[in-house]
Write a protein that holds these residues in place. Structure first.
Motif, PDB file in Angstrom:
ATOM      1  N   GLY A  98       0.511  -1.555  -0.071  1.00 17.70           N
ATOM      2  CA  GLY A  98      -0.131  -0.136  -0.532  1.00 17.70           C
ATOM      3  C   GLY A  98       1.165   0.835  -0.048  1.00 17.70           C
ATOM      4  O   GLY A  98       1.795   1.522  -1.006  1.00 17.70           O
ATOM      5  N   HIS A  99       0.231   2.550   0.822  1.00 21.41           N
ATOM      6  CA  HIS A  99       1.370   3.624   0.928  1.00 21.41           C
ATOM      7  C   HIS A  99       2.338   3.567   1.442  1.00 21.41           C
ATOM      8  O   HIS A  99       3.100   3.974   1.048  1.00 21.41           O
ATOM      9  N   ALA A 100       2.807   2.591   2.277  1.00 20.27           N
ATOM     10  CA  ALA A 100       4.189   2.267   2.675  1.00 20.27           C
ATOM     11  C   ALA A 100       5.244   2.094   1.463  1.00 20.27           C
ATOM     12  O   ALA A 100       5.938   2.245   2.217  1.00 20.27           O
ATOM     13  N   LYS A 101       4.594   0.649   1.078  1.00 19.17           N
ATOM     14  CA  LYS A 101       5.575   0.456  -0.226  1.00 19.17           C
ATOM     15  C   LYS A 101       5.714   2.196  -0.790  1.00 19.17           C
ATOM     16  O   LYS A 101       6.957   1.693  -1.124  1.00 19.17           O
ATOM     17  N   GLU A 102       4.641   2.435  -1.027  1.00 16.64           N
ATOM     18  CA  GLU A 102       4.534   3.799  -2.220  1.00 16.64           C
ATOM     19  C   GLU A 102       5.935   4.390  -1.907  1.00 16.64           C
ATOM     20  O   GLU A 102       6.511   5.268  -2.572  1.00 16.64           O
ATOM     21  N   ALA A 103       6.113   4.668  -0.663  1.00 16.67           N
ATOM     22  CA  ALA A 103       6.936   5.740   0.106  1.00 16.67           C
ATOM     23  C   ALA A 103       8.624   5.299   0.603  1.00 16.67           C
ATOM     24  O   ALA A 103       8.891   5.701   1.161  1.00 16.67           O
ATOM     25  N   GLY A 104       8.743   3.512   0.219  1.00 16.69           N
ATOM     26  CA  GLY A 104       9.469   2.240   0.268  1.00 16.69           C
ATOM     27  C   GLY A 104       9.901   3.155   1.870  1.00 16.69           C
ATOM     28  O   GLY A 104      11.064   2.724   2.344  1.00 16.69           O
ATOM     29  N   TRP A 156       2.349   4.617  13.337  1.00 20.57           N
ATOM     30  CA  TRP A 156       3.106   5.051  11.971  1.00 20.57           C
ATOM     31  C   TRP A 156       2.493   5.508  10.567  1.00 20.57           C
ATOM     32  O   TRP A 156       1.311   5.435  10.495  1.00 20.57           O
ATOM     33  N   PHE A 157       3.596   6.107  10.678  1.00 19.49           N
ATOM     34  CA  PHE A 157       3.189   7.371   9.187  1.00 19.49           C
ATOM     35  C   PHE A 157       3.827   7.471   8.091  1.00 19.49           C
ATOM     36  O   PHE A 157       4.985   6.738   8.658  1.00 19.49           O
ATOM     37  N   THR A 158       3.224   7.189   7.083  1.00 20.52           N
ATOM     38  CA  THR A 158       3.899   7.289   5.609  1.00 20.52           C
ATOM     39  C   THR A 158       3.561   8.571   5.553  1.00 20.52           C
ATOM     40  O   THR A 158       1.938   8.116   5.021  1.00 20.52           O
ATOM     41  N   PRO A 159       4.602   8.789   4.146  1.00 21.84           N
ATOM     42  CA  PRO A 159       3.678  10.252   3.819  1.00 21.84           C
ATOM     43  C   PRO A 159       2.950  10.117   2.369  1.00 21.84           C
ATOM     44  O   PRO A 159       3.533   9.435   1.299  1.00 21.84           O
ATOM     45  N   ILE A 160       2.847  10.653   1.822  1.00 27.86           N
ATOM     46  CA  ILE A 160       2.793  10.464  -0.470  1.00 27.86           C
ATOM     47  C   ILE A 160       3.776  10.917  -0.834  1.00 27.86           C
ATOM     48  O   ILE A 160       4.276  12.618  -0.324  1.00 27.86           O
ATOM     49  N   VAL A 161       4.505  10.431  -1.297  1.00 29.00           N
ATOM     50  CA  VAL A 161       5.610  10.495  -1.971  1.00 29.00           C
ATOM     51  C   VAL A 161       4.951  10.842  -3.420  1.00 29.00           C
ATOM     52  O   VAL A 161       4.630  10.750  -4.307  1.00 29.00           O
ATOM     53  N   ASN A 162       6.527  11.529  -3.967  1.00 32.18           N
ATOM     54  CA  ASN A 162       6.429  12.525  -5.839  1.00 32.18           C
ATOM     55  C   ASN A 162       7.082  11.535  -6.494  1.00 32.18           C
ATOM     56  O   ASN A 162       7.932  11.753  -7.278  1.00 32.18           O
ATOM     57  N   GLY A 163       8.866  11.184  -5.538  1.00 38.82           N
ATOM     58  CA  GLY A 163       9.580  11.081  -6.147  1.00 38.82           C
ATOM     59  C   GLY A 163      11.092  12.005  -5.855  1.00 38.82           C
ATOM     60  O   GLY A 163      11.897  12.367  -6.969  1.00 38.82           O
ATOM     61  N   LYS A 164      10.579  13.490  -5.924  1.00 43.29           N
ATOM     62  CA  LYS A 164      11.257  14.463  -6.049  1.00 43.29           C
ATOM     63  C   LYS A 164      11.273  14.946  -4.462  1.00 43.29           C
ATOM     64  O   LYS A 164      10.596  15.144  -3.438  1.00 43.29           O
ATOM     65  N   GLY A 165      12.270  15.835  -4.158  1.00 48.09           N
ATOM     66  CA  GLY A 165      13.391  16.494  -3.021  1.00 48.09           C
ATOM     67  C   GLY A 165      12.665  16.040  -1.570  1.00 48.09           C
ATOM     68  O   GLY A 165      13.186  14.648  -1.644  1.00 48.09           O
ATOM     69  N   PRO A 166      12.170  16.610  -1.229  1.00 51.41           N
ATOM     70  CA  PRO A 166      12.399  16.113   0.762  1.00 51.41           C
ATOM     71  C   PRO A 166      11.139  14.923   0.128  1.00 51.41           C
ATOM     72  O   PRO A 166      10.601  13.948   1.651  1.00 51.41           O
ATOM     73  N   PHE A 167      10.152  14.543  -0.528  1.00 54.39           N
ATOM     74  CA  PHE A 167       9.217  13.649  -0.833  1.00 54.39           C
ATOM     75  C   PHE A 167      10.077  12.748  -2.277  1.00 54.39           C
ATOM     76  O   PHE A 167       8.845  12.572  -2.264  1.00 54.39           O
ATOM     77  N   LYS A 168      10.448  12.235  -1.452  1.00 54.01           N
ATOM     78  CA  LYS A 168      10.879  11.389  -3.030  1.00 54.01           C
ATOM     79  C   LYS A 168      10.839  10.400  -2.153  1.00 54.01           C
ATOM     80  O   LYS A 168      10.597   9.160  -2.760  1.00 54.01           O
ATOM     81  N   SER A 169      10.968   9.942  -0.949  1.00 52.10           N
ATOM     82  CA  SER A 169      10.556   8.316  -0.390  1.00 52.10           C
ATOM     83  C   SER A 169      10.360   9.436   1.778  1.00 52.10           C
ATOM     84  O   SER A 169      10.699  10.011   2.144  1.00 52.10           O
ATOM     85  N   ALA A 170       9.974   7.983   1.869  1.00 53.92           N
ATOM     86  CA  ALA A 170       9.823   7.965   3.360  1.00 53.92           C
ATOM     87  C   ALA A 170      11.264   9.664   4.005  1.00 53.92           C
ATOM     88  O   ALA A 170      11.103   9.440   4.885  1.00 53.92           O
ATOM     89  N   TYR A 171      11.837   8.014   4.022  1.00 60.41           N
ATOM     90  CA  TYR A 171      13.442   8.391   4.491  1.00 60.41           C
ATOM     91  C   TYR A 171      13.799   9.854   4.433  1.00 60.41           C
ATOM     92  O   TYR A 171      14.027  11.239   5.372  1.00 60.41           O
ATOM     93  N   ASP A 172      13.602  10.553   3.474  1.00 60.28           N
ATOM     94  CA  ASP A 172      13.940  11.607   1.998  1.00 60.28           C
ATOM     95  C   ASP A 172      12.906  13.432   3.457  1.00 60.28           C
ATOM     96  O   ASP A 172      13.402  13.469   3.604  1.00 60.28           O
ATOM     97  N   LEU A 173      12.459  12.616   3.284  1.00 65.68           N
ATOM     98  CA  LEU A 173      10.629  13.569   4.166  1.00 65.68           C
ATOM     99  C   LEU A 173      11.352  13.900   5.561  1.00 65.68           C
ATOM    100  O   LEU A 173      11.414  14.631   6.481  1.00 65.68           O
TER     101      LEU A 173
END
Length: 212
Positions: free
Chosen positions: A44-50, A168-185
């Motif tokens: 789900g969303h967590a997989k999308e955000a890495g 547990w929280f996972t962000p909506i990501v777009n593959g760019k900058g801080p929103f590249k992944s949950a780690y980058d956020l």
């Protein structure tokens, strides 16, 4: 620092009339790390955000965040305070344990409100930062709480304090900058804290802050 956290919570309380979560932005868990430690494959969303971020606080969080309050369709929600029924309140209390406080944090003793968020809910996490030479800046991340099997939650929750409330929280990501992944956020977040509200209200926060 906590004043900035309090103002962040106040912003979202004024917008939603709902209880606000406060939590440490504690640990990033990657898809590979969860698989290695627990054998569980996130989706789900967590997989999308890495992966996802462990939101946990030393002893207290609004009980509404347990995910046990439901709307008319059976979906987990956090309601405005004036819509909370006795049934809703009982559901929150039944999902909560009261553990003895860690004396290393709370020298006077007391209790920790321990619960696990067992639901996927839309959520917005913000942080008000003071940037030297610039002024106040609000960071905003919309995402979802992550509902893991209890045994998976237990295995990774026990890596920190098991008596504290856990989400547990996972962000909506777009593959760019801080929103590249949950780690980058998490790596770009202004402090190891966040205020978290039910729903996706980032646009409303931007509007509010632009008027201040």
């Amino acid at each position: 620092n906590d004043t900035l956290n309090g103002i962040s919570m106040l912003f979202m309380k004024l917008l939603t009339n709902k209880a606000q979560m406060f939590a440490d932005v504690r640990t990033y868990w990657s898809e590979d790390a969860v698989k290695r430690v627990t054998g569980y494959q996130i989706d789900g969303h967590a997989k999308e955000a890495g992966g996802f971020i462990h939101l946990i606080n030393s002893g207290a969080c609004c009980l509404d965040a347990c995910g046990e309050v439901k709307d008319e369709n059976g979906n987990a929600v956090m309601k405005p305070w004036y819509d909370m029924t006795d049934k809703d309140i009982d559901a929150c209390l039944k999902a909560t344990e009261w553990c003895a406080a860690d004396n290393g944090y709370f020298r006077g003793g007391g209790y920790s409100s321990r619960f696990l968020t067992r639901a996927e809910m839309p959520a917005t996490m913000i942080r008000l930062n003071i940037v030297k030479g610039f002024g106040p800046v609000v960071q905003i991340a919309e995402g979802y709480t992550v509902n893991l099997p209890d045994e998976v939650s237990d295995a990774i929750w026990k890596r920190t304090d098991y008596t504290w409330p856990c989400t547990w929280f996972t962000p909506i990501v777009n593959g760019k900058g801080p929103f590249k992944s949950a780690y980058d956020l998490m790596n770009s977040w202004g402090a190891n804290h966040g205020a978290i509200s039910y729903g996706h209200i980032g646009a409303d926060i931007i509007t509010m802050c632009s008027m201040l």
